[in-house]
Design an enzyme around this catalytic site. Structure first.
Site, mmCIF file in Angstrom:
data_model
loop_
_atom_site.group_PDB
_atom_site.id
_atom_site.type_symbol
_atom_site.label_atom_id
_atom_site.label_comp_id
_atom_site.label_asym_id
_atom_site.label_seq_id
_atom_site.Cartn_x
_atom_site.Cartn_y
_atom_site.Cartn_z
ATOM 1 N N ASP A 39 1.025 -1.124 0.425
ATOM 2 C CA ASP A 39 -0.474 -0.400 0.009
ATOM 3 C C ASP A 39 0.858 1.307 0.025
ATOM 4 O OD1 ASP A 39 1.090 -0.414 2.011
ATOM 5 O OD2 ASP A 39 -0.431 -0.372 3.651
ATOM 6 N N HIS A 243 23.827 2.421 -18.565
ATOM 7 C CA HIS A 243 22.794 3.616 -17.353
ATOM 8 C C HIS A 243 22.874 2.731 -16.363
ATOM 9 C CE1 HIS A 243 19.391 3.976 -20.941
ATOM 10 N NE2 HIS A 243 20.242 5.377 -20.897
ATOM 11 N N ASP A 260 26.314 11.843 -13.945
ATOM 12 C CA ASP A 260 25.223 11.761 -14.624
ATOM 13 C C ASP A 260 23.518 12.421 -13.262
ATOM 14 O OD1 ASP A 260 23.151 12.598 -16.806
ATOM 15 O OD2 ASP A 260 23.628 10.883 -17.868
ATOM 16 N N ASP A 271 20.534 18.407 -16.159
ATOM 17 C CA ASP A 271 20.307 17.449 -16.708
ATOM 18 C C ASP A 271 22.550 17.496 -17.696
ATOM 19 O OD1 ASP A 271 21.078 14.048 -18.081
ATOM 20 O OD2 ASP A 271 19.975 14.327 -19.876
ATOM 21 N N HIS A 353 26.418 5.837 -28.070
ATOM 22 C CA HIS A 353 25.230 6.890 -28.421
ATOM 23 C C HIS A 353 24.908 8.256 -28.679
ATOM 24 C CE1 HIS A 353 26.652 9.789 -24.727
ATOM 25 N NE2 HIS A 353 26.945 8.613 -24.169
ATOM 26 N N HIS A 357 19.575 15.296 -26.736
ATOM 27 C CA HIS A 357 17.530 14.798 -26.991
ATOM 28 C C HIS A 357 17.178 16.126 -26.340
ATOM 29 C CE1 HIS A 357 18.310 14.496 -22.313
ATOM 30 N NE2 HIS A 357 19.423 13.627 -23.002
ATOM 31 N N HIS A 364 14.671 13.261 -21.324
ATOM 32 C CA HIS A 364 14.700 13.419 -22.581
ATOM 33 C C HIS A 364 12.563 13.756 -23.499
ATOM 34 C CE1 HIS A 364 16.627 9.125 -21.668
ATOM 35 N NE2 HIS A 364 17.522 10.447 -21.593
ATOM 36 N N GLU A 387 26.399 16.216 -25.441
ATOM 37 C CA GLU A 387 26.698 14.749 -24.350
ATOM 38 C C GLU A 387 27.501 13.745 -24.720
ATOM 39 O OE1 GLU A 387 23.739 12.255 -22.749
ATOM 40 O OE2 GLU A 387 21.737 13.794 -23.194
ATOM 41 N N TYR A 391 33.958 5.076 -24.153
ATOM 42 C CA TYR A 391 33.815 4.629 -23.221
ATOM 43 C C TYR A 391 34.729 3.812 -23.580
ATOM 44 C CZ TYR A 391 29.635 7.395 -22.880
ATOM 45 O OH TYR A 391 28.589 8.634 -22.409
ATOM 46 N N ARG A 408 32.265 10.854 -19.898
ATOM 47 C CA ARG A 408 31.276 11.114 -20.218
ATOM 48 C C ARG A 408 30.643 13.216 -20.191
ATOM 49 N NH1 ARG A 408 26.620 8.547 -20.326
ATOM 50 N NH2 ARG A 408 25.828 8.992 -18.944
ATOM 51 N N GLU A 410 28.240 17.043 -20.603
ATOM 52 C CA GLU A 410 26.452 16.467 -20.370
ATOM 53 C C GLU A 410 26.577 18.200 -20.147
ATOM 54 O OE1 GLU A 410 23.776 14.217 -18.816
ATOM 55 O OE2 GLU A 410 22.678 14.900 -20.310
#
Ligand code: GLY
Ligand code: MN
Ligand code: MN
Length: 445
Positions: A39, A243, A260, A271, A353, A357, A364, A387, A391, A408, A410
């Site tokens: 709940d 991710h 990130d 972001d 990637h 975006h 996004h 960004e 890697y 990265r 960004e």
């Protein structure tokens, strides 16, 4: 709701009403509570389209925009006041509040939705709604449609077209209004400040999660309680997992850490990614790869301006990264072959990637990337991320000192009349600026 906001939302509704026309209806459902376990619910987050159009913060509501309807253009269905539930869950605006504070021309309790909605659809040709997003809502729309059709013998005509609401709502959301930009600037500033705090706090031996906690607290202190997405804090090779959200490993002396993370403020996302050395000093191979990503990012940001297409920043980044990878010997080829190497996607094992975006209420964000089969032109008021990254997998066939490095960088960028504005510029990204900030943060107090 402040009068200024109410006025702006009314203006948005008028524009959307004009876009759909007087022979159509737009239906936008609010978000629903989502169970986390038994709940307990996840923290409630209102649907972005619904907020953009109404500002109404409660779950389960349904907004209807029926241009020039005799009973009112903007009709809100919502939970009625309920003194007993309000003792447990807090204040509800009820139908009175929907009219008085949120500018609805009419408001009805949710229990009347199935009776009233078919009346609003009568003699309209088109229904715009988020088609195919929620099975239950699709079924409800079908039921309302059938209910209108059942009145055919009374001379009522039913809609014949179902149109996804993306076209009218999302294209409007793509171009940010000044008030939205003011919120996005603040969100980016708060997140940039939080990234600075991490650089000043980070030490070998910390758990990634501890940096995450510092980020959350730095944002919350500034009024941003929620994040636009779960923070990624990846030390060492964890940065190569795009991710990665475990954030449970120990940060090792000599590794980089990729963070990130971006807060959400009043429904708008930031972001930002920064990558910095856990011990405050970049090693030579780390610096080499970092400078390459930074040059790619700066070239990509430079390509953000009106008159450029959406893919210009990505192409600019690919050119710098691919040239750099050739020079480092990570990919076979010569400097003069770069165009062909890009066509052959030789960079893919190290950069998998795209370079950004749309950014807005959703991290996004909505809005088409192509129009008439071509990448769309950038226009003032559009906001996007830039960004690029590199890697290097722990088992990559490259010199050992580069393996397991993930980077990265960004930023959040607004397209302006004559170029761009980097909303997240307060977070340092030059090597020297990062090292200096970290040295100041890590000095004994
Ligand atoms: N943080 C999500 C992204 O960068 O797209
Ligand atoms: Mn992003
Ligand atoms: Mn990001």
């Amino acid at each position: 709701m402040p009068a200024k906001t109410a006025k702006e939302l009314k203006h948005r509704r008028r524009e959307v009403a004009r876009a759909i026309g007087a022979d159509a209806v737009l239906i936008v459902p609010a978000a629903r509570e989502v169970t986390r376990n038994r709940d307990v619910h996840f923290p409630f987050r209102q649907d972005s389209d619904f907020t953009w159009l109404t500002g109404f913060p409660e779950p389960d509501a349904v907004a209807v925009l029926a241009p020039k309807h005799k009973d009112g253009e903007f009709v809100l269905f919502c939970r009625p006041r309920d003194p007993e539930r309000e003792v447990w869950d807090g204040y509800r605006y009820g139908t009175e509040g929907a009219v008085e504070q949120f500018g609805a021309d009419a408001a009805h309790p949710l229990a009347e939705l199935d009776e009233k909605l078919p009346e609003l659809l009568a003699d309209r040709k088109r229904i715009h709604y988020p088609l195919g997003v929620d099975d239950d809502f699709d079924l409800r729309v079908m039921r309302w449609l059938r209910a209108v059709r059942a009145k055919a013998r009374k001379g009522v005509s039913a809609p014949t077209e179902l149109v996804t609401s993306d076209g009218v709502l999302h294209e409007q959301r793509l171009i940010k209004r000044p008030s939205e930009l003011a919120t996005m600037r603040r969100a980016a500033r708060i997140s940039a400040g939080a990234h600075c705090r991490l650089m000043q706090t980070c030490k070998p031996g910390m758990i990634e999660q501890a940096l995450e906690a510092v980020f959350l607290s730095a944002c919350a202190e500034q009024g941003a309680r929620f994040q636009a997405y779960p923070p990624i804090v990846g030390g060492g090779a964890n940065a190569c997992v795009l991710h990665y959200v475990d954030n449970a490993a120990e940060l090792a002396d000599g590794d980089l850490v990729l963070v990130d993370a971006g807060c959400e403020l009043d429904g708008y996302a930031s972001d930002i990614t920064r990558t910095f050395p856990v011990n405050g000093r970049f090693s030579t191979p780390q610096r080499t790869l970092y400078e390459l990503v930074l040059q790619a990012q700066l070239a990509a940001i430079d390509a953000v301006k009106p008159g450029k297409r959406w893919d210009a920043p990505h192409n600019a980044a690919l050119k710098v990264l691919t040239s750099g990878l050739v020079e480092l010997g990570f990919i076979d080829g010569k400097a003069e072959d770069v165009a062909q190497l890009i066509k052959d996607e030789q960079y893919k094992p190290f950069y998998m990637h795209r370079t950004g975006h749309w950014l807005g209420m959703d991290v996004h964000d909505v809005g088409r990337y192509k129009c008439d089969g071509k990448w769309r032109m950038l226009e003032p008021g559009m906001t996007l991320t830039v960004e690029p990254g590199l890697y290097v997998a722990p088992d990559a066939a490259v010199p050992a000192e580069y393996r397991g490095i993930g980077i990265r960088i960004e930023d959040d960028v607004l397209v302006t009349e004559d170029g761009h504005e980097v909303l997240s510029r307060d977070a340092p990204k030059e090597v020297d600026a990062i090292e200096q900030l970290m040295a100041r943060g890590q000095a004994p107090r």
